[in-house]
Scaffold this motif. Sequence first.
Motif, PDB file in Angstrom:
ATOM      1  N   ALA A  47       1.126  -1.108  -0.204  1.00  0.00           N
ATOM      2  CA  ALA A  47      -0.541   0.242   0.046  1.00  0.00           C
ATOM      3  C   ALA A  47       1.141   1.110  -0.321  1.00  0.00           C
ATOM      4  O   ALA A  47       0.731   2.059  -0.410  1.00  0.00           O
ATOM      5  N   SER A  48       1.861   1.306   0.767  1.00  0.00           N
ATOM      6  CA  SER A  48       2.517   2.065   0.682  1.00  0.00           C
ATOM      7  C   SER A  48       3.260   2.688  -0.933  1.00  0.00           C
ATOM      8  O   SER A  48       3.805   3.911  -0.651  1.00  0.00           O
ATOM      9  N   ASN A  49       2.884   1.627  -1.816  1.00  0.00           N
ATOM     10  CA  ASN A  49       3.807   2.264  -3.051  1.00  0.00           C
ATOM     11  C   ASN A  49       2.032   3.546  -3.665  1.00  0.00           C
ATOM     12  O   ASN A  49       2.816   3.895  -5.007  1.00  0.00           O
ATOM     13  N   VAL A  50       1.631   3.691  -3.018  1.00  0.00           N
ATOM     14  CA  VAL A  50       0.475   4.145  -3.699  1.00  0.00           C
ATOM     15  C   VAL A  50       0.469   5.997  -4.099  1.00  0.00           C
ATOM     16  O   VAL A  50       0.845   6.328  -2.802  1.00  0.00           O
ATOM     17  N   ILE A  51       0.058   6.574  -4.826  1.00  0.00           N
ATOM     18  CA  ILE A  51      -0.479   7.695  -4.826  1.00  0.00           C
ATOM     19  C   ILE A  51      -2.023   8.461  -5.757  1.00  0.00           C
ATOM     20  O   ILE A  51      -2.173   7.137  -7.065  1.00  0.00           O
ATOM     21  N   PHE A  52      -2.152   9.420  -6.082  1.00  0.00           N
ATOM     22  CA  PHE A  52      -3.121   9.821  -6.716  1.00  0.00           C
ATOM     23  C   PHE A  52      -2.912  10.624  -7.941  1.00  0.00           C
ATOM     24  O   PHE A  52      -1.943  10.767  -7.497  1.00  0.00           O
ATOM     25  N   SER A  53      -3.734  10.554  -8.257  1.00  0.00           N
ATOM     26  CA  SER A  53      -3.933  11.582  -9.691  1.00  0.00           C
ATOM     27  C   SER A  53      -3.343  12.621  -9.616  1.00  0.00           C
ATOM     28  O   SER A  53      -3.839  13.106  -8.520  1.00  0.00           O
ATOM     29  N   GLY A  54      -2.692  13.088  -9.988  1.00  0.00           N
ATOM     30  CA  GLY A  54      -2.101  15.134  -9.766  1.00  0.00           C
ATOM     31  C   GLY A  54      -0.601  15.042  -9.250  1.00  0.00           C
ATOM     32  O   GLY A  54      -0.290  15.978  -9.097  1.00  0.00           O
ATOM     33  N   GLU A  55      -0.699  13.817  -8.693  1.00  0.00           N
ATOM     34  CA  GLU A  55       0.982  13.666  -7.587  1.00  0.00           C
ATOM     35  C   GLU A  55       1.814  12.566  -9.102  1.00  0.00           C
ATOM     36  O   GLU A  55       1.748  11.433  -9.521  1.00  0.00           O
ATOM     37  N   PRO A  56       3.052  13.491  -9.135  1.00  0.00           N
ATOM     38  CA  PRO A  56       4.210  12.237  -9.572  1.00  0.00           C
ATOM     39  C   PRO A  56       4.865  10.911  -9.735  1.00  0.00           C
ATOM     40  O   PRO A  56       4.998  10.862  -8.258  1.00  0.00           O
ATOM     41  N   VAL A  57       5.174   9.891 -10.398  1.00  0.00           N
ATOM     42  CA  VAL A  57       5.642   9.204 -10.497  1.00  0.00           C
ATOM     43  C   VAL A  57       7.053   9.162 -10.417  1.00  0.00           C
ATOM     44  O   VAL A  57       7.593  10.132 -11.513  1.00  0.00           O
ATOM     45  N   VAL A  58       8.108   9.194  -9.259  1.00  0.00           N
ATOM     46  CA  VAL A  58       9.110   9.074  -9.192  1.00  0.00           C
ATOM     47  C   VAL A  58       9.861   8.047 -10.254  1.00  0.00           C
ATOM     48  O   VAL A  58      10.079   6.842  -9.577  1.00  0.00           O
ATOM     49  N   HIS A  59      11.199   8.377 -11.112  1.00  0.00           N
ATOM     50  CA  HIS A  59      11.553   7.196 -11.854  1.00  0.00           C
ATOM     51  C   HIS A  59      13.208   6.579 -10.644  1.00  0.00           C
ATOM     52  O   HIS A  59      13.678   7.510 -10.563  1.00  0.00           O
ATOM     53  N   PRO A  60      12.696   5.903 -10.812  1.00  0.00           N
ATOM     54  CA  PRO A  60      13.735   5.374  -9.795  1.00  0.00           C
ATOM     55  C   PRO A  60      15.344   4.706 -10.886  1.00  0.00           C
ATOM     56  O   PRO A  60      15.208   4.925 -11.494  1.00  0.00           O
ATOM     57  N   ASP A  61      16.417   5.816 -10.317  1.00  0.00           N
ATOM     58  CA  ASP A  61      17.726   5.637 -10.808  1.00  0.00           C
ATOM     59  C   ASP A  61      18.830   4.759 -11.658  1.00  0.00           C
ATOM     60  O   ASP A  61      19.018   4.430 -12.059  1.00  0.00           O
ATOM     61  N   TYR A  62      18.145   3.211 -10.803  1.00  0.00           N
ATOM     62  CA  TYR A  62      18.393   1.913 -10.911  1.00  0.00           C
ATOM     63  C   TYR A  62      17.321   1.542 -11.904  1.00  0.00           C
ATOM     64  O   TYR A  62      18.059   0.093 -11.999  1.00  0.00           O
ATOM     65  N   SER A  63      17.070   2.041 -12.507  1.00  0.00           N
ATOM     66  CA  SER A  63      16.093   0.958 -13.810  1.00  0.00           C
ATOM     67  C   SER A  63      16.672   2.409 -15.556  1.00  0.00           C
ATOM     68  O   SER A  63      16.876   3.698 -14.741  1.00  0.00           O
ATOM     69  N   ASN A  64      16.749   1.693 -16.383  1.00  0.00           N
ATOM     70  CA  ASN A  64      16.361   2.234 -17.175  1.00  0.00           C
ATOM     71  C   ASN A  64      14.971   1.884 -18.132  1.00  0.00           C
ATOM     72  O   ASN A  64      15.142   2.352 -19.409  1.00  0.00           O
ATOM     73  N   ASN A  65      13.862   1.217 -17.923  1.00  0.00           N
ATOM     74  CA  ASN A  65      13.223   1.567 -18.811  1.00  0.00           C
ATOM     75  C   ASN A  65      11.803   1.327 -17.974  1.00  0.00           C
ATOM     76  O   ASN A  65      10.979   0.252 -17.133  1.00  0.00           O
ATOM     77  N   LEU A  66      11.386   1.886 -17.248  1.00  0.00           N
ATOM     78  CA  LEU A  66      10.436   2.408 -16.821  1.00  0.00           C
ATOM     79  C   LEU A  66       8.642   2.081 -17.197  1.00  0.00           C
ATOM     80  O   LEU A  66       9.342   3.381 -18.843  1.00  0.00           O
ATOM     81  N   HIS A  67       7.884   1.643 -17.390  1.00  0.00           N
ATOM     82  CA  HIS A  67       6.976   1.258 -18.035  1.00  0.00           C
ATOM     83  C   HIS A  67       5.492   1.674 -18.057  1.00  0.00           C
ATOM     84  O   HIS A  67       5.750   1.496 -16.046  1.00  0.00           O
ATOM     85  N   HIS A  68       4.968   2.474 -18.662  1.00  0.00           N
ATOM     86  CA  HIS A  68       3.203   2.350 -18.289  1.00  0.00           C
ATOM     87  C   HIS A  68       2.162   0.914 -17.986  1.00  0.00           C
ATOM     88  O   HIS A  68       2.386   0.533 -19.075  1.00  0.00           O
ATOM     89  N   GLU A  69       1.431   0.848 -17.114  1.00  0.00           N
ATOM     90  CA  GLU A  69       0.525  -0.255 -17.722  1.00  0.00           C
ATOM     91  C   GLU A  69      -0.436   0.040 -16.951  1.00  0.00           C
ATOM     92  O   GLU A  69      -1.029   0.888 -15.713  1.00  0.00           O
ATOM     93  N   VAL A  70      -1.711   0.553 -17.349  1.00  0.00           N
ATOM     94  CA  VAL A  70      -3.284   1.052 -17.141  1.00  0.00           C
ATOM     95  C   VAL A  70      -4.155  -0.032 -16.965  1.00  0.00           C
ATOM     96  O   VAL A  70      -4.508  -1.459 -17.657  1.00  0.00           O
ATOM     97  N   GLU A  71      -5.080   0.185 -15.398  1.00  0.00           N
ATOM     98  CA  GLU A  71      -5.624  -1.790 -15.900  1.00  0.00           C
ATOM     99  C   GLU A  71      -7.064  -1.036 -14.602  1.00  0.00           C
ATOM    100  O   GLU A  71      -6.938   0.093 -13.833  1.00  0.00           O
ATOM    101  N   LEU A  72      -8.256  -1.497 -14.812  1.00  0.00           N
ATOM    102  CA  LEU A  72      -9.119  -1.498 -14.423  1.00  0.00           C
ATOM    103  C   LEU A  72      -8.560  -2.008 -12.718  1.00  0.00           C
ATOM    104  O   LEU A  72      -7.990  -3.072 -13.092  1.00  0.00           O
ATOM    105  N   VAL A  73      -9.313  -1.721 -12.038  1.00  0.00           N
ATOM    106  CA  VAL A  73      -8.635  -1.877 -10.441  1.00  0.00           C
ATOM    107  C   VAL A  73     -10.195  -2.243  -9.538  1.00  0.00           C
ATOM    108  O   VAL A  73     -11.003  -1.431  -9.618  1.00  0.00           O
ATOM    109  N   LEU A  74     -10.216  -3.572  -8.919  1.00  0.00           N
ATOM    110  CA  LEU A  74     -11.423  -4.049  -8.293  1.00  0.00           C
ATOM    111  C   LEU A  74     -11.508  -3.314  -6.557  1.00  0.00           C
ATOM    112  O   LEU A  74     -10.049  -3.528  -6.165  1.00  0.00           O
ATOM    113  N   TYR A  75     -12.188  -2.798  -5.495  1.00  0.00           N
ATOM    114  CA  TYR A  75     -12.186  -2.969  -4.881  1.00  0.00           C
ATOM    115  C   TYR A  75     -13.008  -3.971  -3.614  1.00  0.00           C
ATOM    116  O   TYR A  75     -14.500  -3.323  -4.167  1.00  0.00           O
ATOM    117  N   ILE A  76     -12.854  -3.839  -3.148  1.00  0.00           N
ATOM    118  CA  ILE A  76     -12.987  -5.201  -2.116  1.00  0.00           C
ATOM    119  C   ILE A  76     -13.461  -4.280  -1.081  1.00  0.00           C
ATOM    120  O   ILE A  76     -12.662  -3.752   0.138  1.00  0.00           O
TER     121      ILE A  76
END
Length: 218
Positions: A47-76
């Motif tokens: 859960a600590s990975n979560v941010i909300f629309s409007g906040e920035p995604v911080v690109h980790p400096d140990y990767s050279n290939n950050l990808h987007h995946e858009v998904e339907l999310v279910l709320y339990i």
Amino acid sequence: MKYLKFKNSSEVTPIGKLVCVGRNYAAHAKELGGEVPEFPIIFLKPASNVIFSGEPVVHPDYSNNLHHEVELVLYIGEDIKNGTDESAANAIHGFTLGLDMTLRDLQFEFKAKGDPWTLAKCFDTAAVLTEVVLKKDYQLKGNEIISLSVNGTERQNSSIANMIFSPVEIVKFISKRMTLEKGDLIFTGTPEGVGRVVPGDKIEASLENIGSITTFIK
Ligand code: ZN
């Protein structure tokens, strides 16, 4: 601790675990060079990975290939173990849109070595969400359009009808293996068109009748 945001509700719910399904659209499985799976492929994010629309995604400096995946999310919205068709459907209290940000270079390295993918999927800002739309406000039809663009160019666009495993099948499968609790979220997999983003890029995503996300890569 992170809390969910709801449309038309002041409900206060801490976010539990994020359970994610891999390769749930045949065309996406193919673009990654994978088989169409017989059973859902499951991984977790904290859960600590979560941010909300409007906040920035911080690109980790140990990767050279950050990808987007858009998904339907279910709320339990209620605890469920060994779900049936009926109880699994009832445990899904709402829907939201999510981005499952992925370090694709690390993921391929881990897959090649047979190591867990954990660090390719889990990093701060790796899960972007918008407000949960409760079922009392909208019943999912199952053919909504999900899409994502980067700097104004569309990269992903599909009907959620192309999912291999339906929301109810996914909840039944997961809840047979681990209890799902109120506040848990299930990322249901991404359609084809995943791709790289770099610092400065703007991502806009939407799920018809559910919501939209805008974020920048920092
Ligand atoms: Zn994903």
